[in-house]
Scaffold this active site. Sequence first.
Site, PDB file in Angstrom:
ATOM      1  NE  ARG A 165       5.329  -4.588 -12.765  1.00  0.00           N
ATOM      2  CZ  ARG A 165       4.386  -4.126 -11.936  1.00  0.00           C
ATOM      3  NH1 ARG A 165       3.798  -2.988 -12.184  1.00  0.00           N
ATOM      4  NH2 ARG A 165       4.074  -4.817 -10.880  1.00  0.00           N
TER       5      ARG A 165
ATOM      6  NE  ARG B  67      -2.138  -0.737  -2.804  1.00  0.00           N
ATOM      7  CZ  ARG B  67      -1.359  -0.497  -3.837  1.00  0.00           C
ATOM      8  NH1 ARG B  67      -1.146   0.716  -4.241  1.00  0.00           N
ATOM      9  NH2 ARG B  67      -0.820  -1.476  -4.476  1.00  0.00           N
TER      10      ARG B  67
HETATM   11  P1  AP5 Z   1       2.411  -0.691  -6.161  1.00  0.00           P
HETATM   12  O1  AP5 Z   1       3.768  -0.478  -6.629  1.00  0.00           O
HETATM   13  O2  AP5 Z   1       1.469   0.440  -6.175  1.00  0.00           O
HETATM   14  O3  AP5 Z   1       1.806  -1.922  -6.961  1.00  0.00           O
HETATM   15  P2  AP5 Z   1       0.349  -2.239  -7.508  1.00  0.00           P
HETATM   16  O4  AP5 Z   1      -0.795  -1.417  -7.077  1.00  0.00           O
HETATM   17  O5  AP5 Z   1       0.210  -3.682  -7.264  1.00  0.00           O
HETATM   18  O6  AP5 Z   1       0.394  -1.829  -8.965  1.00  0.00           O
HETATM   19  P3  AP5 Z   1       1.530  -2.111  -9.975  1.00  0.00           P
HETATM   20  O7  AP5 Z   1       2.601  -1.124  -9.823  1.00  0.00           O
HETATM   21  O8  AP5 Z   1       1.877  -3.556  -9.902  1.00  0.00           O
HETATM   22  O9  AP5 Z   1       0.739  -1.896 -11.346  1.00  0.00           O
HETATM   23  P4  AP5 Z   1       0.440  -0.593 -12.188  1.00  0.00           P
HETATM   24  O10 AP5 Z   1      -1.046  -0.406 -12.197  1.00  0.00           O
HETATM   25  O11 AP5 Z   1       1.267   0.558 -11.782  1.00  0.00           O
HETATM   26  O12 AP5 Z   1       0.849  -1.110 -13.632  1.00  0.00           O
HETATM   27  P5  AP5 Z   1       2.094  -0.734 -14.568  1.00  0.00           P
HETATM   28  O13 AP5 Z   1       1.867   0.628 -15.155  1.00  0.00           O
HETATM   29  O14 AP5 Z   1       3.371  -1.026 -13.932  1.00  0.00           O
HETATM   30  O15 AP5 Z   1       2.457  -1.285  -4.691  1.00  0.00           O
HETATM   31  C1  AP5 Z   1       3.318  -2.332  -4.352  1.00  0.00           C
HETATM   32  C2  AP5 Z   1       3.179  -2.677  -2.882  1.00  0.00           C
HETATM   33  O16 AP5 Z   1       3.538  -1.549  -2.074  1.00  0.00           O
HETATM   34  C3  AP5 Z   1       1.775  -3.039  -2.415  1.00  0.00           C
HETATM   35  O17 AP5 Z   1       1.495  -4.400  -2.630  1.00  0.00           O
HETATM   36  C4  AP5 Z   1       1.843  -2.669  -0.944  1.00  0.00           C
HETATM   37  O18 AP5 Z   1       2.523  -3.636  -0.206  1.00  0.00           O
HETATM   38  C5  AP5 Z   1       2.691  -1.410  -0.962  1.00  0.00           C
HETATM   39  N1  AP5 Z   1       1.886  -0.193  -1.109  1.00  0.00           N
HETATM   40  C6  AP5 Z   1       1.959   0.710  -2.131  1.00  0.00           C
HETATM   41  N2  AP5 Z   1       1.071   1.695  -1.971  1.00  0.00           N
HETATM   42  C7  AP5 Z   1       0.414   1.425  -0.811  1.00  0.00           C
HETATM   43  C8  AP5 Z   1      -0.627   2.067  -0.113  1.00  0.00           C
HETATM   44  N3  AP5 Z   1      -1.195   3.195  -0.548  1.00  0.00           N
HETATM   45  N4  AP5 Z   1      -1.057   1.505   1.048  1.00  0.00           N
HETATM   46  C9  AP5 Z   1      -0.509   0.375   1.515  1.00  0.00           C
HETATM   47  N5  AP5 Z   1       0.475  -0.293   0.899  1.00  0.00           N
HETATM   48  C10 AP5 Z   1       0.938   0.233  -0.260  1.00  0.00           C
HETATM   49  O19 AP5 Z   1       1.828  -1.793 -15.768  1.00  0.00           O
HETATM   50  C11 AP5 Z   1       1.998  -3.185 -15.527  1.00  0.00           C
HETATM   51  C12 AP5 Z   1       2.669  -3.850 -16.734  1.00  0.00           C
HETATM   52  O20 AP5 Z   1       1.797  -3.811 -17.855  1.00  0.00           O
HETATM   53  C13 AP5 Z   1       3.952  -3.177 -17.219  1.00  0.00           C
HETATM   54  O21 AP5 Z   1       4.803  -4.166 -17.697  1.00  0.00           O
HETATM   55  C14 AP5 Z   1       3.490  -2.257 -18.362  1.00  0.00           C
HETATM   56  O22 AP5 Z   1       4.524  -2.043 -19.311  1.00  0.00           O
HETATM   57  C15 AP5 Z   1       2.356  -3.077 -18.949  1.00  0.00           C
HETATM   58  N6  AP5 Z   1       1.252  -2.271 -19.471  1.00  0.00           N
HETATM   59  C16 AP5 Z   1       0.759  -1.116 -18.963  1.00  0.00           C
HETATM   60  N7  AP5 Z   1      -0.300  -0.697 -19.707  1.00  0.00           N
HETATM   61  C17 AP5 Z   1      -0.475  -1.621 -20.688  1.00  0.00           C
HETATM   62  C18 AP5 Z   1      -1.401  -1.750 -21.772  1.00  0.00           C
HETATM   63  N8  AP5 Z   1      -2.376  -0.853 -21.969  1.00  0.00           N
HETATM   64  N9  AP5 Z   1      -1.295  -2.824 -22.582  1.00  0.00           N
HETATM   65  C19 AP5 Z   1      -0.319  -3.764 -22.372  1.00  0.00           C
HETATM   66  N10 AP5 Z   1       0.600  -3.688 -21.385  1.00  0.00           N
HETATM   67  C20 AP5 Z   1       0.517  -2.618 -20.539  1.00  0.00           C
HETATM   68 MG    MG Z   2       2.773   0.834 -10.356  1.00  0.00          MG
END
Ligand code: AP5
Ligand code: MG
Length: 212
Positions: free
Chosen positions: A127, A88
């Site tokens: 979500r 990231r």
């Molecule tokens: P992390 O958990 O990785 O959160 P993020 O990157 O913000 O990503 P999300 O998990 O929120 O989204 P996603 O892309 O996985 O989407 P999802 O599939 O759930 O990180 C959280 C925190 O941890 C960071 O802020 C940081 O503090 C820390 N952290 C983690 N990794 C780190 C690193 N490497 N370095 C430093 N800090 C780190 O989908 C989202 C929603 O949309 C769901 O409800 C889903 O059902 C829906 N959805 C999915 N696809 C579709 C579609 N095609 N159409 C409609 N709805 C959809």
């Molecule tokens: Mg995620």
Amino acid sequence: MRLIMLGAPGAGKGTQAKKLSDKYNIPKISTGDILREAVQQGTELGIKARTFMDSGQLVPDDVVIGIVEDRLKWDDCRNGWILDGFPRTLQQAYALDRMLERIKMSVDYVFNLEVDEDEIIKRLSGRRSCESCQTAYHIHFNLPKKKGICNSCGGRLIQRSDDREETVSERLKVYKERTEPLINYYMEQGLLKKIDSNEDINKIFEKICSYM
Ligand code: AP5
Ligand code: MG
Ligand code: ZN
């Protein structure tokens, strides 16, 4: 197969990584999931990570790099893995390159999930995640079979604490500053596959699978 899922918060990295993990029988390694589990369990790591996560900031590089380095040594990683939410930052990407060099392995594809910002906001605000296994659902786009209950494990569905509006805008800002540069980094290495992800979950999955 060794894959990286790139994309903004809420783009669908975790959703697609889970489907890939089930189909190809390789582990999905999500640093976000690992950190949230640590927070839940109140471990030393969790206590350290919590304030960063709740304010939408990144956890320090050395902490997450250490997590991934340990995890990639597990037996189940022999046939490959899917990294979800790591790397990231450029520092994390360099660290991953060094880890892979040491074991003479390389990444096959980096999938960049491209989603418009208004769609991202809709995805994050609706979500719901399983309290036990962290599978993501959505109140409109991705309903569980039974309301409030996880299909995979029967766990309770809750809203993530960092999906509040103020935190979401901070996460998006941090993404643009720290993570977007990775798109170029992997493009220059010829690994990047852009996936237009303003579509439904199964269509996106088909597009990704067409590369394998
Ligand atoms: P992390 O958990 O990785 O959160 P993020 O990157 O913000 O990503 P999300 O998990 O929120 O989204 P996603 O892309 O996985 O989407 P999802 O599939 O759930 O990180 C959280 C925190 O941890 C960071 O802020 C940081 O503090 C820390 N952290 C983690 N990794 C780190 C690193 N490497 N370095 C430093 N800090 C780190 O989908 C989202 C929603 O949309 C769901 O409800 C889903 O059902 C829906 N959805 C999915 N696809 C579709 C579609 N095609 N159409 C409609 N709805 C959809
Ligand atoms: Mg995620
Ligand atoms: Zn579950």
